[in-house]
Design a protein around this motif. Structure first.
Motif, mmCIF file in Angstrom:
data_model
loop_
_atom_site.group_PDB
_atom_site.id
_atom_site.type_symbol
_atom_site.label_atom_id
_atom_site.label_comp_id
_atom_site.label_asym_id
_atom_site.label_seq_id
_atom_site.Cartn_x
_atom_site.Cartn_y
_atom_site.Cartn_z
ATOM 1 N N SER A 1 0.847 -1.192 0.000
ATOM 2 C CA SER A 1 0.000 0.000 0.000
ATOM 3 C C SER A 1 0.883 1.242 0.000
ATOM 4 O O SER A 1 1.834 1.336 0.784
ATOM 5 C CB SER A 1 -0.913 0.021 1.236
ATOM 6 O OG SER A 1 -1.487 1.285 1.429
ATOM 7 N N VAL A 2 0.548 2.155 -0.892
ATOM 8 C CA VAL A 2 1.288 3.408 -0.917
ATOM 9 C C VAL A 2 1.150 4.130 0.415
ATOM 10 O O VAL A 2 2.114 4.674 0.966
ATOM 11 C CB VAL A 2 0.795 4.305 -2.072
ATOM 12 C CG1 VAL A 2 1.443 5.688 -1.985
ATOM 13 C CG2 VAL A 2 1.106 3.657 -3.407
ATOM 14 N N GLU A 3 -0.070 4.099 0.951
ATOM 15 C CA GLU A 3 -0.296 4.765 2.235
ATOM 16 C C GLU A 3 0.523 4.112 3.344
ATOM 17 O O GLU A 3 1.104 4.793 4.191
ATOM 18 C CB GLU A 3 -1.787 4.734 2.589
ATOM 19 C CG GLU A 3 -2.627 5.644 1.739
ATOM 20 C CD GLU A 3 -2.188 7.091 1.849
ATOM 21 O OE1 GLU A 3 -1.998 7.572 2.980
ATOM 22 O OE2 GLU A 3 -2.009 7.732 0.809
ATOM 23 N N ASN A 4 0.556 2.770 3.324
ATOM 24 C CA ASN A 4 1.346 2.066 4.344
ATOM 25 C C ASN A 4 2.836 2.385 4.197
ATOM 26 O O ASN A 4 3.558 2.513 5.181
ATOM 27 C CB ASN A 4 1.120 0.560 4.243
ATOM 28 C CG ASN A 4 -0.255 0.152 4.718
ATOM 29 O OD1 ASN A 4 -0.941 0.924 5.386
ATOM 30 N ND2 ASN A 4 -0.687 -1.055 4.366
ATOM 31 N N ALA A 5 3.280 2.496 2.928
ATOM 32 C CA ALA A 5 4.677 2.830 2.701
ATOM 33 C C ALA A 5 4.987 4.226 3.224
ATOM 34 O O ALA A 5 6.027 4.470 3.851
ATOM 35 C CB ALA A 5 5.003 2.741 1.211
ATOM 36 N N VAL A 6 4.055 5.148 2.988
ATOM 37 C CA VAL A 6 4.237 6.508 3.484
ATOM 38 C C VAL A 6 4.270 6.516 5.013
ATOM 39 O O VAL A 6 5.082 7.197 5.640
ATOM 40 C CB VAL A 6 3.123 7.431 2.959
ATOM 41 C CG1 VAL A 6 3.147 8.778 3.685
ATOM 42 C CG2 VAL A 6 3.287 7.646 1.461
ATOM 43 N N VAL A 7 3.346 5.714 5.612
ATOM 44 C CA VAL A 7 3.314 5.629 7.076
ATOM 45 C C VAL A 7 4.622 5.051 7.598
ATOM 46 O O VAL A 7 5.156 5.501 8.625
ATOM 47 C CB VAL A 7 2.117 4.775 7.534
ATOM 48 C CG1 VAL A 7 2.219 4.469 9.024
ATOM 49 C CG2 VAL A 7 0.807 5.496 7.234
ATOM 50 N N ALA A 8 5.167 4.049 6.885
ATOM 51 C CA ALA A 8 6.431 3.447 7.317
ATOM 52 C C ALA A 8 7.564 4.471 7.250
ATOM 53 O O ALA A 8 8.404 4.566 8.160
ATOM 54 C CB ALA A 8 6.761 2.240 6.442
ATOM 55 N N VAL A 9 7.594 5.246 6.155
ATOM 56 C CA VAL A 9 8.618 6.287 6.042
ATOM 57 C C VAL A 9 8.442 7.313 7.147
ATOM 58 O O VAL A 9 9.409 7.740 7.796
ATOM 59 C CB VAL A 9 8.537 6.971 4.663
ATOM 60 C CG1 VAL A 9 9.460 8.180 4.608
ATOM 61 C CG2 VAL A 9 8.924 5.981 3.580
ATOM 62 N N ARG A 10 7.183 7.687 7.332
ATOM 63 C CA ARG A 10 6.901 8.675 8.385
ATOM 64 C C ARG A 10 7.373 8.153 9.739
ATOM 65 O O ARG A 10 8.028 8.878 10.511
ATOM 66 C CB ARG A 10 5.408 8.966 8.432
ATOM 67 C CG ARG A 10 4.970 9.877 9.576
ATOM 68 C CD ARG A 10 3.462 10.107 9.506
ATOM 69 N NE ARG A 10 3.017 11.027 10.527
ATOM 70 C CZ ARG A 10 2.535 10.690 11.720
ATOM 71 N NH1 ARG A 10 2.460 9.399 12.045
ATOM 72 N NH2 ARG A 10 2.144 11.597 12.593
ATOM 73 N N GLN A 11 7.042 6.893 10.040
ATOM 74 C CA GLN A 11 7.403 6.322 11.324
ATOM 75 C C GLN A 11 8.919 6.274 11.494
ATOM 76 O O GLN A 11 9.467 6.723 12.523
ATOM 77 C CB GLN A 11 6.816 4.912 11.449
ATOM 78 C CG GLN A 11 7.057 4.229 12.780
ATOM 79 C CD GLN A 11 6.166 4.755 13.880
ATOM 80 O OE1 GLN A 11 5.222 5.501 13.604
ATOM 81 N NE2 GLN A 11 6.450 4.395 15.111
ATOM 82 N N ALA A 12 9.611 5.743 10.480
ATOM 83 C CA ALA A 12 11.058 5.592 10.583
ATOM 84 C C ALA A 12 11.762 6.950 10.637
ATOM 85 O O ALA A 12 12.629 7.196 11.485
ATOM 86 C CB ALA A 12 11.582 4.770 9.404
ATOM 87 N N GLU A 13 11.374 7.851 9.730
ATOM 88 C CA GLU A 13 12.070 9.141 9.651
ATOM 89 C C GLU A 13 11.749 10.048 10.834
ATOM 90 O O GLU A 13 12.609 10.747 11.349
ATOM 91 C CB GLU A 13 11.716 9.843 8.334
ATOM 92 C CG GLU A 13 12.301 9.172 7.121
ATOM 93 C CD GLU A 13 13.816 9.073 7.198
ATOM 94 O OE1 GLU A 13 14.475 10.121 7.301
ATOM 95 O OE2 GLU A 13 14.336 7.947 7.187
ATOM 96 N N CYS A 14 10.485 10.014 11.241
ATOM 97 C CA CYS A 14 10.116 10.879 12.361
ATOM 98 C C CYS A 14 10.720 10.379 13.676
ATOM 99 O O CYS A 14 11.112 11.181 14.524
ATOM 100 C CB CYS A 14 8.593 11.002 12.474
ATOM 101 S SG CYS A 14 7.874 12.022 11.163
ATOM 102 N N LEU A 15 10.791 9.042 13.820
ATOM 103 C CA LEU A 15 11.465 8.525 15.009
ATOM 104 C C LEU A 15 12.943 8.913 15.002
ATOM 105 O O LEU A 15 13.509 9.297 16.037
ATOM 106 C CB LEU A 15 11.321 7.000 15.075
ATOM 107 C CG LEU A 15 9.952 6.465 15.510
ATOM 108 C CD1 LEU A 15 9.930 4.942 15.430
ATOM 109 C CD2 LEU A 15 9.630 6.913 16.940
#
Length: 621
Positions: free
Chosen positions: A304-318
């Motif tokens: 999922s594009v949204e899931n991929a974005v969420v994963a990037v958000r999670q990793a980068e924001c952490l």
């Protein structure tokens, strides 16, 4: 590990079960690059010169391996990252993919998975094909028709994909070995115009036509930014074609060289950094997207594009939270070493380092934090760190203030206590003055940390010294009472001594007055005698001039007067002798009083020695 790549590295591999996986070493290298990245991916059938185009985009004669035999040289996806040749402060990431429809290598489903990854990761997608544009379109339409079945996309109520320009790349058809004339209804046209002509819906009611038209609509929807390039055959001999990267440029067909040059120039000029939701990506972000998609493929799920974005958000924001906190700690290190500080100064440094280090670092790493959750988490973590620094600041302030008071008290007050210097009637007042001197010096020192800590330490110190103050006060009172008794005795002696002195002074003054009176009487008598003699002589002279016969009478009178004067002088001398005797008697009385004074002084010295012997027991414990 060095972040510099000198050759392409396998990024997405294929394991023994035919499933994709991420090469951690390559991923780690890519994640060290934080600049916005232009990502150019190439897909197409095997052995159609994809790697050759990648090398030309790098400006190299060789780099990505070419496959001259039936076996494809590239498996999975290979990556090469470098500085962008025309965009300062940008990276260029080239992704060379495994050839499509290479059935001898295993799972045919891998074609669409690699195509999905290429679409998601790239900002520019090159579809490399061979032959004619019409047939190439049909091959790509097959891939696009399966794209929605292998990638979860956001669609509106009418089934249209939402905001594809925010995730899908620009699409460039590159048709190799093109030998036909580009014309529509006999009119010459550009390759891109001809491509658009091929993408028009075909007439017909058969299911195949309907499906192809549906795929055409999807391709135009997914890839609104598209173009086409055609390249003639680079060489005429098949043997040279197999090693085209080794053929000198002057031996290649000029039309091919010109076409490749124009293709490379156009792609570099038009290719933008990869954007997702309007945000420029870097290679670190793309690695997280790739990991998320590959994980979905390995679990037989649809990425999922949204899931991929969420994963990037999670990793980068952490990572942003972690880096912001780390940089904040580094920035505050000098401040921590200077503790204690005033609260306002500590707060000012905290705000400065938060704004200029933590917040900027967070903004550099964070992505898609639209709701501010991770910003708030970063802020909370830094507030927690700041709270700990504040506690350490207070602890240091309490310790420093206590040490300062102890040192001042020891040097100013305790030394006198040890030497028993406050053991007198006013010792308590001197002690209070010295104690106030300690507090004055303490208050004047500017670097005591928070004001409330300095006040607390002072209040605690004053409370601790209350008992000692009371003891010194009691000792001073006892000494004062004893000294008062001695003073009373001394005053009585001094009073008696003063009275004797006053009596002695009165006698001396009386004698002085008698002496003055005596001398005055003598001067008066002498004066009267002189005046009488002058009168007598005057009268004698007058008598002598008037009557000589009266001389004898005058002589007799003179003798009488002389005798009278002598008689009066004898009386006066007797009075003076009587006064002298009385003066001698007064002198004897004075000597007697002086003897009494000496006796009184001896008694006073004896009393003082007894008092010192009795008061030596007053001491401060």
């Amino acid at each position: 590990m060095s972040s510099r790549m000198t050759s392409p590295k396998p990024f997405i591999g294929v394991d023994s079960d035919g499933k994709l996986f991420v090469h951690d070493e390559t991923a780690d290298t890519l994640q060290q690059h934080g600049k916005p990245v232009v990502v150019i991916a190439i897909v197409g059938r095997a052995r159609r010169g994809k790697s050759y185009l990648m090398n030309r985009l790098l400006g190299k004669q060789a780099g990505f391996p070419l496959g001259p035999t039936i076996n494809a040289a590239t498996k999975g996806i290979w990556a090469w990252i470098t500085d962008h040749p025309t965009r300062p402060n940008h990276n260029l990431l080239l992704l060379d993919t495994e050839g499509l429809s290479h059935a001898t290598d295993g799972d045919e489903n891998r074609d669409i998975q690699i195509f999905v990854l290429s679409v998601i990761l790239s900002s520019t997608l090159i579809y490399n094909c061979q032959g004619v544009i019409d047939e190439s379109c049909l091959e790509l339409l097959d891939l696009v028709s399966e794209l929605s079945e292998h990638l979860v996309l956001r669609v509106d109520d009418e089934g249209n994909v939402i905001n594809m320009d925010r995730i899908f790349p620009a699409l460039h058809f590159v048709v190799r070995d093109f030998m036909l004339e580009l014309a529509i209804d006999g009119q010459p046209c550009s390759p891109t115009v001809y491509l658009e002509h091929c993408l028009k819906a075909k007439r017909g009611f058969r299911e195949k036509v309907r499906l192809q038209n549906n795929s055409r609509d999807k391709l135009k929807s997914y890839f609104p930014n598209r173009s086409c390039f055609v390249l003639p055959r680079p060489v005429t001999e098949d043997e040279a074609l197999r090693q085209v990267d080794e053929v000198p440029e002057d031996q290649l067909q000029p039309a091919f060289v010109d076409g490749v040059t124009q293709l490379v120039s156009t792609i570099h000029a038009q290719s933008e950094p990869k954007k997702v939701r309007g945000v420029w990506m870097n290679s670190r972000h793309l690695v997280e997207i790739a990991r998320n998609c590959v994980l979905a493929f390995r679990q037989d799920k649809i990425p999922s594009v949204e899931n991929a974005v969420v994963a990037v958000r999670q990793a980068e924001c952490l990572k942003a939270v972690e880096m912001a906190l780390q940089f904040y700690k580094i920035a505050m290190q000098d401040t921590v070493e200077e503790l204690p500080l005033q609260e306002d100064e500590l707060k000012r440094r905290h705000r400065h380092n938060f704004d200029n280090c933590a917040e900027r670092t967070f903004a550099e790493y964070a992505i898609f934090d639209d709701d501010g959750d991770f910003y708030n988490r970063m802020k909370a973590d830094i507030e927690k760190e700041y709270t700990m620094i504040c506690k350490n600041n207070e602890s240091e302030a309490l310790r420093l203030c206590r040490e300062m008071l102890d040192v001042l008290f020891t040097s100013i007050v305790q030394k006198k206590i040890d030497e028993d210097e406050y053991s007198y009637s006013d010792g308590h007042f001197e002690y209070i003055q010295d104690l106030q001197k300690v507090f004055v010096l303490y208050d004047e020192y500017p670097k005591k940390g928070p004001a409330h800590c300095a006040r607390q330490v002072r209040e605690d110190f004053e409370n601790e010294k209350q008992t000692q103050t009371q003891l010194i006060h009691q000792t001073a009172g006892a000494v004062a009472k004893k000294e008062e008794e001695i003073e009373t005795h001394r005053v009585l002696i001094e009073l008696e001594k003063q009275q004797n002195a006053e009596a002695q002074q009165a006698l001396e003054e009386r004698l002085d007055r008698l002496q003055i009176d005596h001398e005055e009487n003598l001067r008066r008598l002498e004066q009267e005698r002189g005046e009488m003699r002058e009168q007598y002589e005057e009268r004698i002279r007058r008598v002598n001039s008037e009557k000589q016969h009266e001389i004898q009478i005058r002589d007799a009178e003179a003798q009488r007067i002389s005798r009278e004067l002598e008689h009066r002088m004898r009386l006066t001398q007797e009075q003076l002798d009587a006064q002298q005797r009385r003066a001698d008697q007064s002198a004897d009385q004075i000597r007697l009083l002086m003897q009494q004074n000496r006796n009184l002084e001896e008694g006073l010295r004896h009393a003082n020695s007894r008092s010192r012997g009795g008061g030596g027991g007053c001491a401060i414990m």
